[in-house]
Each structure stands twice: as C-alpha cells, then as structure tokens.
Enzyme design. Structure first.
Site, PDB file in Angstrom:
ATOM      1  N   CYS A  96      77.390   7.285  66.876  1.00 31.61           N
ATOM      2  CA  CYS A  96      77.052   6.847  65.892  1.00 31.61           C
ATOM      3  C   CYS A  96      78.248   6.804  64.931  1.00 31.61           C
ATOM      4  O   CYS A  96      78.101   5.883  63.696  1.00 31.61           O
ATOM      5  CB  CYS A  96      75.454   7.617  65.463  1.00 31.61           C
ATOM      6  SG  CYS A  96      74.296   7.624  66.258  1.00 31.61           S
ATOM      7  N   HIS A 149      74.027   4.904  58.246  1.00 35.39           N
ATOM      8  CA  HIS A 149      74.010   4.772  59.314  1.00 35.39           C
ATOM      9  C   HIS A 149      73.113   4.917  60.003  1.00 35.39           C
ATOM     10  O   HIS A 149      72.483   5.730  58.834  1.00 35.39           O
ATOM     11  CB  HIS A 149      74.785   5.490  60.615  1.00 35.39           C
ATOM     12  CG  HIS A 149      74.018   6.176  62.102  1.00 35.39           C
ATOM     13  ND1 HIS A 149      74.022   4.773  63.584  1.00 35.39           N
ATOM     14  CD2 HIS A 149      73.427   6.932  62.521  1.00 35.39           C
ATOM     15  CE1 HIS A 149      72.967   5.489  64.259  1.00 35.39           C
ATOM     16  NE2 HIS A 149      73.235   6.089  63.806  1.00 35.39           N
ATOM     17  N   ASN A 181      67.768   1.721  65.008  1.00 40.98           N
ATOM     18  CA  ASN A 181      69.024   2.450  65.738  1.00 40.98           C
ATOM     19  C   ASN A 181      69.847   1.721  67.020  1.00 40.98           C
ATOM     20  O   ASN A 181      70.480   1.789  67.811  1.00 40.98           O
ATOM     21  CB  ASN A 181      68.823   3.895  66.413  1.00 40.98           C
ATOM     22  CG  ASN A 181      70.234   4.711  65.887  1.00 40.98           C
ATOM     23  OD1 ASN A 181      71.468   4.565  66.760  1.00 40.98           O
ATOM     24  ND2 ASN A 181      69.785   5.793  66.683  1.00 40.98           N
TER      25      ASN A 181
HETATM   26  O1  UT7 Z   1      71.623   7.757  65.978  1.00 43.41           O
HETATM   27  C1  UT7 Z   1      72.391   9.177  66.136  1.00 43.41           C
HETATM   28  C2  UT7 Z   1      71.263  10.554  65.674  1.00 43.41           C
HETATM   29  N1  UT7 Z   1      69.797  10.429  66.153  1.00 43.41           N
HETATM   30  C3  UT7 Z   1      69.074  11.029  65.000  1.00 43.41           C
HETATM   31  O2  UT7 Z   1      69.502  10.944  63.980  1.00 43.41           O
HETATM   32  C4  UT7 Z   1      67.684  11.141  65.278  1.00 43.41           C
HETATM   33  C5  UT7 Z   1      66.802  12.279  64.677  1.00 43.41           C
HETATM   34  N2  UT7 Z   1      65.678  12.861  64.992  1.00 43.41           N
HETATM   35  C6  UT7 Z   1      64.796  11.998  64.946  1.00 43.41           C
HETATM   36  O3  UT7 Z   1      64.681  10.812  64.279  1.00 43.41           O
HETATM   37  C7  UT7 Z   1      63.683  12.518  64.743  1.00 43.41           C
HETATM   38  O4  UT7 Z   1      63.287  13.485  65.676  1.00 43.41           O
HETATM   39  C8  UT7 Z   1      62.636  11.438  66.760  1.00 43.41           C
HETATM   40  C9  UT7 Z   1      61.805   9.729  65.414  1.00 43.41           C
HETATM   41  C10 UT7 Z   1      63.536  11.192  67.011  1.00 43.41           C
HETATM   42  C11 UT7 Z   1      61.322  12.422  66.316  1.00 43.41           C
HETATM   43  O5  UT7 Z   1      60.334  11.797  65.035  1.00 43.41           O
HETATM   44  P1  UT7 Z   1      60.038  13.802  65.681  1.00 43.41           P
HETATM   45  O6  UT7 Z   1      59.158  14.148  63.894  1.00 43.41           O
HETATM   46  O7  UT7 Z   1      61.206  14.623  65.012  1.00 43.41           O
HETATM   47  O8  UT7 Z   1      59.390  13.688  66.642  1.00 43.41           O
HETATM   48  P2  UT7 Z   1      59.240  15.506  67.526  1.00 43.41           P
HETATM   49  O9  UT7 Z   1      60.315  14.904  68.285  1.00 43.41           O
HETATM   50  O10 UT7 Z   1      59.212  16.331  66.184  1.00 43.41           O
HETATM   51  O11 UT7 Z   1      57.897  15.172  68.021  1.00 43.41           O
HETATM   52  C12 UT7 Z   1      56.349  15.316  66.986  1.00 43.41           C
HETATM   53  C13 UT7 Z   1      55.892  14.645  68.223  1.00 43.41           C
HETATM   54  C14 UT7 Z   1      55.535  15.003  69.923  1.00 43.41           C
HETATM   55  O12 UT7 Z   1      54.365  15.930  70.345  1.00 43.41           O
HETATM   56  P3  UT7 Z   1      53.926  17.044  70.442  1.00 43.41           P
HETATM   57  O13 UT7 Z   1      54.413  17.911  70.701  1.00 43.41           O
HETATM   58  O14 UT7 Z   1      53.723  17.751  68.684  1.00 43.41           O
HETATM   59  O15 UT7 Z   1      52.837  17.107  70.484  1.00 43.41           O
HETATM   60  C15 UT7 Z   1      55.919  14.118  70.285  1.00 43.41           C
HETATM   61  O16 UT7 Z   1      55.526  14.369  71.508  1.00 43.41           O
HETATM   62  O17 UT7 Z   1      55.545  13.404  68.211  1.00 43.41           O
HETATM   63  C16 UT7 Z   1      55.525  12.984  69.829  1.00 43.41           C
HETATM   64  N3  UT7 Z   1      56.126  12.296  70.090  1.00 43.41           N
HETATM   65  C17 UT7 Z   1      55.597  10.463  69.846  1.00 43.41           C
HETATM   66  N4  UT7 Z   1      54.450  10.325  70.091  1.00 43.41           N
HETATM   67  C18 UT7 Z   1      54.221   8.842  69.802  1.00 43.41           C
HETATM   68  C19 UT7 Z   1      57.126  11.567  70.149  1.00 43.41           C
HETATM   69  N5  UT7 Z   1      58.243  10.540  70.317  1.00 43.41           N
HETATM   70  C20 UT7 Z   1      56.724   9.827  70.469  1.00 43.41           C
HETATM   71  C21 UT7 Z   1      56.465   8.034  70.206  1.00 43.41           C
HETATM   72  N6  UT7 Z   1      54.965   8.264  70.274  1.00 43.41           N
HETATM   73  N7  UT7 Z   1      57.224   7.308  70.241  1.00 43.41           N
END
Ligand code: UT7
Length: 330
Positions: free
Chosen positions: A117, A257, A287
C-alpha cells in the site's frame, strides 16, 4: 542532488473500475453485515474490474489521463514506475506492459516497485531521486492494483476490504520552488507475516497444494496491522512536517492511503490535522492499496480541492510493514 532542480507533479489521472460490489452484495456471500463493515471500516462499496481487464490496462488508462492533464505525450516519458503487488504476471514488470500499451519509446526505463500500500509513495520517492540527480526529466508514477483477483471470497476478514483501481501522476524536472519537498520511507520487517500473498513465489511455488491451501490469496492479521498503523502513519506525517520547517496548520490537503476510517480518524487526531483536510473516497472504493493515494489525489485535483502553492501531505502504510510520507508544494 541538485538544489536547483525540483520535481513537480504536473498531471494526475485515474482508472475507475466498472463493477460495484456493495456491502449488501457481500452480506449474501459471507457472514457479514453492512453495519459491521461500515462501522469497523467506513467502506460501503468497492470497485471490481471487468473480466479480461488486467492491472496494466487500468494503469495505462490512468497514465493517459495524467499525460493529457500534463500536456505531454507517452514519448516524453523517460521512465515509468509502477507501484503494485498485483501485477499482470510475475514476469515481465507491469510497468513494461504499461509502456507497451501507451506506446512510450524504448528510451523509457520501466520497472515496478513492490511496497504494497506504500508502493505509490515509494515510487514517487524513486522518481524524485532520478529527477533531482538530473537522470530523468519526465516520469510516470503509478499505483495500480487488482486486489479482487487475489481475494478469498469465503474469508470475511479480507474480502470486505479491498477493491480494484489505478492512479497515476506525471512528474517533471522544474526549477521553481514548487514540487516534492521531501519523502520519507520506512520498513518494520518484524511484521512481514501480518500481510501476505504467500503462494506463487520461490518459497511456495504454485502447486496443487498451494491452491488447495489458498496460498494465492491475500492473508491479513488485521488487528496486528491496525496496532502499528496509527503510530507509524502519524510519525511519518510528523517527520515530513518537521523536516521542512512547517507546522500542521500549514498543511492544506492530506492524501492518505485509505484502509480504514478508524485509522485515519485516529491519525488526524494524533497529528492534529482536521479530517476535513483529508482527500477521502474509501467509502466508494474500499482499500485499493498502492492506487488509493493517486486515485484520491486525482479526484481532489479535478474537484478543485488542490490549488497552486498548497502544501499536500501524503502518508501510506501497508504490507512489509512498509510506510512513508511525502510533502509537496503544489
Ligand atoms: O492497507 C494495508 C494496511 N491494512 C490495514 O491498515 C488494515 C488494518 N486493520 C483493520 O483495518 C482492521 O483490523 C480490520 C477492518 C481488518 C478488522 O477490524 P477489527 O476491528 O480489527 O476487527 P477484528 O479483526 O478484531 O475482529 C473483531 C470481530 C471478530 O469476531 P470475534 O472474534 O470478536 O467474535 C471477527 O471475526 O469481528 C469479526 N469479523 C467480522 N464480522 C463481520 C471480522 N471480519 C468481519 C466481517 N463481518 N467482515
């Protein structure tokens, strides 16, 4: 570096992929919801390129548009630098395919930069060095990604995030005080595993096993990336501001980004630059990795949001983890 040569951006362009994939479409494909995606990321829809279109096609269109704004032709280019991690194929460079498609001459050196990115800022920094050392005069710098072709549409952790697109700028050697003031590049290799497309390279060459274990898809430990993103992006913004002797109040536009609105809101608060100054389109593109800065920059420029002599701050972070910043006097 020659003190009297500056690197000016004189044209911008983009390619907007035809297809639209909304959060509601994704609700039918994986266990997710429009509410989760909107609240956790700020994305409502993303663009998906049509079948038969390759990364170089999108990039070539973005370059043509940028050349047109710059009042230059493909033959004026002496270099093409393409930031991409989703090129047409491992060999040759996507930049060479772009050169062929736009009809640039054999004198135009064309190569890819792999910094995920942050690929556009890395490419811009390389271009700046070539121009300031007098080794090139006109360079196309591109960020182009076809991420939907590398996505596992059964993995809700990733398939709701990414989209396709390309953006480009034309930079030229100039002797005014306007142009790229500085660029700053960093890599934290302790987090190489946090964002990968593991298959298809020398470590895991394509095989039935790499296909069945889904190693050709993008894998991300989102939480791990999130933890460092705000600090690293804010630090990169601060070093660009500090090293040019300006203040946050002097920044007119931030082309960042766009991976997650929560990251950008936190960076905005941390560096104390109002979010209203950010050129944002994450909601409609998702993204787009290296393409996200040049696409949003092109939209801001064509939308009249960037004026002569404005200070434009660029910040990006992605797989590697690689990140960086650039400060430009427009
Ligand atoms: O571009 C390159 C660099 N990339 C980035 O900068 C991305 C950085 N990371 C992020 O933007 C975020 O971490 C994400 C958007 C990818 C994820 O958000 P989060 O708030 O960090 O969620 P998480 O991974 O901590 O997951 C929280 C919960 C989990 O469920 P449990 O374990 O708490 O029951 C996930 O399984 O949300 C669940 N989850 C979803 N639920 C519904 C993960 N993806 C989804 C989804 N829909 N699409």
């Amino acid at each position: 570096m020659s003190a009297d040569i500056s690197t000016r951006i004189i044209g911008t362009g983009k390619y907007k992929a035809d297809g639209v994939l909304t959060n509601f479409d994704l609700e039918k494909m994986v266990d997710t919801s429009d509410q989760w995606i909107t609240e956790r990321t700020g994305i409502s829809e993303r663009r998906v390129a049509s079948k038969g279109i390759a990364t170089s096609d999108m990039a070539a269109e973005a370059v043509r548009s940028a050349l047109n704004m710059a009042g230059k032709t493909a033959n004026d280019l002496d270099m093409i630098i393409c930031g991409t991690v989703t090129g047409d194929m491992p060999l040759p460079a996507t930049a060479a395919l772009i050169q062929q498609k736009i009809g640039a001459s054999n004198m135009c050196a064309s190569f890819d930069v792999s910094a995920a990115c942050a690929g556009f800022i890395y490419g811009l920094s390389v271009a700046d060095a070539f121009i300031k050392t007098g080794k090139a005069k006109n360079i196309a710098v591109i960020g182009a990604e076809m991420l939907t072709r590398f996505m596992d549409f059964e993995d809700r952790n990733t398939c709701v995030l990414f989209g396709d697109g390309a953006g480009a700028v034309i930079v030229t050697a100039d002797n005014s005080s306007r142009g790229i003031l500085s660029t700053h590049l960093f890599t934290d290799s302790s987090l190489t595993g946090a964002l990968q497309i593991p298959g298809g390279g020398s470590l895991y060459p394509a095989s039935e096993k790499t296909i069945s274990s889904k190693r050709h898809y993008i894998k991300m430990e989102g939480r791990e990336v999130f933890k460092v993103a705000v600090k690293y992006l804010a630090d990169a913004a601060e070093v660009a501001i500090r090293s040019n002797g300006v203040t946050v109040d002097d920044i007119d536009v931030v082309a960042a980004h766009q991976a997650n609105m929560r990251i950008l809101s936190a960076v905005s608060k941390r560096v104390n630059i109002p979010i209203e100054k950010f050129a944002l389109n994450l909601r409609y593109y998702g993204n787009t990795s290296s393409a996200s800065i040049p696409i949003s920059l092109d939209e801001a420029v064509r939308g009249g949001k960037v004026s002569d002599n404005n200070l434009v701050l660029m910040i990006a972070l992605g797989g590697g983890i690689s990140w960086g910043s650039a400060l430009i006097k427009w």
